[in-house]
Design a protein around this motif. Sequence first.
Motif, PDB file in Angstrom:
ATOM      1  N   ILE A 159       1.730  11.125   6.223  1.00 20.80           N
ATOM      2  CA  ILE A 159       0.744  10.974   5.151  1.00 20.80           C
ATOM      3  C   ILE A 159       0.967   9.659   4.388  1.00 20.80           C
ATOM      4  CG2 ILE A 159       0.394  13.469   4.841  1.00 20.80           C
ATOM      5  CD1 ILE A 159       1.895  13.006   2.075  1.00 20.80           C
ATOM      6  N   VAL A 160      -0.115   9.184   3.792  1.00 26.82           N
ATOM      7  CA  VAL A 160      -0.084   7.972   2.974  1.00 26.82           C
ATOM      8  C   VAL A 160       0.482   8.356   1.612  1.00 26.82           C
ATOM      9  CG1 VAL A 160      -1.527   6.230   1.839  1.00 26.82           C
ATOM     10  CG2 VAL A 160      -2.083   7.009   4.170  1.00 26.82           C
ATOM     11  N   THR A 161       1.605   7.737   1.219  1.00 29.44           N
ATOM     12  CA  THR A 161       2.227   8.097  -0.061  1.00 29.44           C
ATOM     13  C   THR A 161       1.902   7.080  -1.157  1.00 29.44           C
ATOM     14  OG1 THR A 161       4.256   6.975   0.609  1.00 29.44           O
ATOM     15  CG2 THR A 161       4.142   9.350   1.012  1.00 29.44           C
ATOM     16  N   PHE A 214      -0.541  14.339  -3.271  1.00 29.56           N
ATOM     17  CA  PHE A 214      -1.147  13.348  -2.385  1.00 29.56           C
ATOM     18  C   PHE A 214      -2.496  13.859  -1.862  1.00 29.56           C
ATOM     19  CE2 PHE A 214       3.500  13.014  -1.989  1.00 29.56           C
ATOM     20  CZ  PHE A 214       3.678  11.710  -2.431  1.00 29.56           C
ATOM     21  N   PRO A 215      -3.549  13.040  -1.957  1.00 27.83           N
ATOM     22  CA  PRO A 215      -4.852  13.461  -1.413  1.00 27.83           C
ATOM     23  C   PRO A 215      -4.910  13.368   0.108  1.00 27.83           C
ATOM     24  CG  PRO A 215      -5.035  11.258  -2.331  1.00 27.83           C
ATOM     25  CD  PRO A 215      -3.631  11.720  -2.618  1.00 27.83           C
ATOM     26  N   ASP A 216      -4.019  12.597   0.718  1.00 30.15           N
ATOM     27  CA  ASP A 216      -3.990  12.523   2.179  1.00 30.15           C
ATOM     28  C   ASP A 216      -3.436  13.848   2.698  1.00 30.15           C
ATOM     29  OD1 ASP A 216      -4.359  11.441   4.669  1.00 30.15           O
ATOM     30  OD2 ASP A 216      -2.483  10.311   4.690  1.00 30.15           O
ATOM     31  N   VAL A 217      -4.110  14.408   3.671  1.00 29.87           N
ATOM     32  CA  VAL A 217      -3.771  15.756   4.149  1.00 29.87           C
ATOM     33  C   VAL A 217      -3.045  15.675   5.481  1.00 29.87           C
ATOM     34  CG1 VAL A 217      -4.758  17.989   4.820  1.00 29.87           C
ATOM     35  CG2 VAL A 217      -5.765  16.693   2.937  1.00 29.87           C
ATOM     36  N   TYR A 221      -4.579   8.600 -11.386  1.00 26.05           N
ATOM     37  CA  TYR A 221      -4.746   8.408  -9.942  1.00 26.05           C
ATOM     38  C   TYR A 221      -4.289   7.007  -9.571  1.00 26.05           C
ATOM     39  CZ  TYR A 221      -6.738   8.802  -5.289  1.00 26.05           C
ATOM     40  OH  TYR A 221      -6.903   8.873  -3.923  1.00 26.05           O
ATOM     41  N   ARG A 222      -3.415   6.937  -8.601  1.00 23.66           N
ATOM     42  CA  ARG A 222      -2.967   5.638  -8.106  1.00 23.66           C
ATOM     43  C   ARG A 222      -3.725   5.308  -6.820  1.00 23.66           C
ATOM     44  NH1 ARG A 222       0.412   2.653  -4.618  1.00 23.66           N
ATOM     45  NH2 ARG A 222       1.538   0.997  -5.707  1.00 23.66           N
ATOM     46  N   VAL A 223      -4.335   4.137  -6.805  1.00 19.96           N
ATOM     47  CA  VAL A 223      -5.008   3.704  -5.583  1.00 19.96           C
ATOM     48  C   VAL A 223      -4.082   2.773  -4.813  1.00 19.96           C
ATOM     49  CG1 VAL A 223      -7.372   3.962  -6.379  1.00 19.96           C
ATOM     50  CG2 VAL A 223      -6.150   1.861  -6.872  1.00 19.96           C
ATOM     51  N   LEU A 224      -4.283   2.772  -3.522  1.00 19.93           N
ATOM     52  CA  LEU A 224      -3.524   1.894  -2.635  1.00 19.93           C
ATOM     53  C   LEU A 224      -3.847   0.449  -2.984  1.00 19.93           C
ATOM     54  CD1 LEU A 224      -1.653   2.839  -0.412  1.00 19.93           C
ATOM     55  CD2 LEU A 224      -3.569   2.653   1.178  1.00 19.93           C
ATOM     56  N   GLN A 225      -2.814  -0.370  -3.167  1.00 19.04           N
ATOM     57  CA  GLN A 225      -3.069  -1.760  -3.551  1.00 19.04           C
ATOM     58  C   GLN A 225      -2.809  -2.708  -2.392  1.00 19.04           C
ATOM     59  OE1 GLN A 225      -0.573  -1.266  -6.783  1.00 19.04           O
ATOM     60  NE2 GLN A 225      -2.212  -0.495  -8.093  1.00 19.04           N
TER      61      GLN A 225
END
Length: 302
Positions: free
Chosen positions: A230-232, A256-259, A298-302
């Motif tokens: 999963i994307v952390t 984590f929203p990634d499932v 919410y943290r977005v991927l940077q």
Amino acid sequence: MFSFSFLCLLAICGCTFAYIEIPQDYLDAIIQDKADESSAGEYNYDEQGDDWTGTCQTGTNQSPIDLIFEDSKVVAIPRLRFYNYDQALQTPLVITNNGHTANMVIPLTRAGQRPSINGSLLPGDFEVQSVHFHWGSPHTKGSEHAINYQRYDVEMHIVHKNRIYDTMGEATLHPDGLAVLGVMFRAVDRVTSQHYGLNKIFNQLPRIVEYNSNATITGTLTVGQLLGNIVTGEFFTYNGSLTTPDCAEAVTWTVFPDVLDYPRRQIAKLWNLRDSRRMPLVDNYRSIQDTNGRDVYYRVLQ
Ligand SMILES: [Zn+2]
């Protein structure tokens, strides 16, 4: 080095008769975890926790909640940092059916380190303690948190304790005491990745069908393997509580929203476990709690 002793798991709960070599410090941690779990008293999921008392009923920072992207504060948050998550743990590992979940107390790594996390909005360094699961049934979804109103088949919780507190009991008395990572599983019929680490745990589930039974896991397992692929870098984070009695408001949550896609045949092993009443241990999730105006970040991927 720690001292080894030949000890029977009988010492823990009186149900496994094989003698297994367990390091004394790990055995002590398992016994302490069991004592902490018992101190909460008897409870069940007959009403998804709505009949639990004390802070569970009166608290205003309770978990789980519905995590809604549109309602969350999308801000710049440092990335979550993982330490020793890629290091093999000491074995054997012990997994237990404690009547509420399948729980595994996590030992030190083979090099004697405790895997830990910091960064994000975490108020300190948090050391890994244990991992457990919440699930539904063949026809219900059993995650605790919902993401954008959607619940998933399983939610895994990796529990960490703030390094400044000596025990879990002490940590639960402080708002900065604990950090829990929540990972959603989706039951799928065909998988694209193998998830060797998780399989090691799930393959032992048929051995802990009965309440208070234990099984051991050998071979190589790292805490990082539990996260699969999963994307952390992207997650929700907020201040909440334990989702089991006494529902202490001591948890910085990271969900984590990634499932993680995981085989249905593996997840089905959870549905076969039994509780202390010898009834099916299914739907062991707490109902969604009110946010009471809490900020969810919410943290977005940077
Ligand atoms: Zn949990």
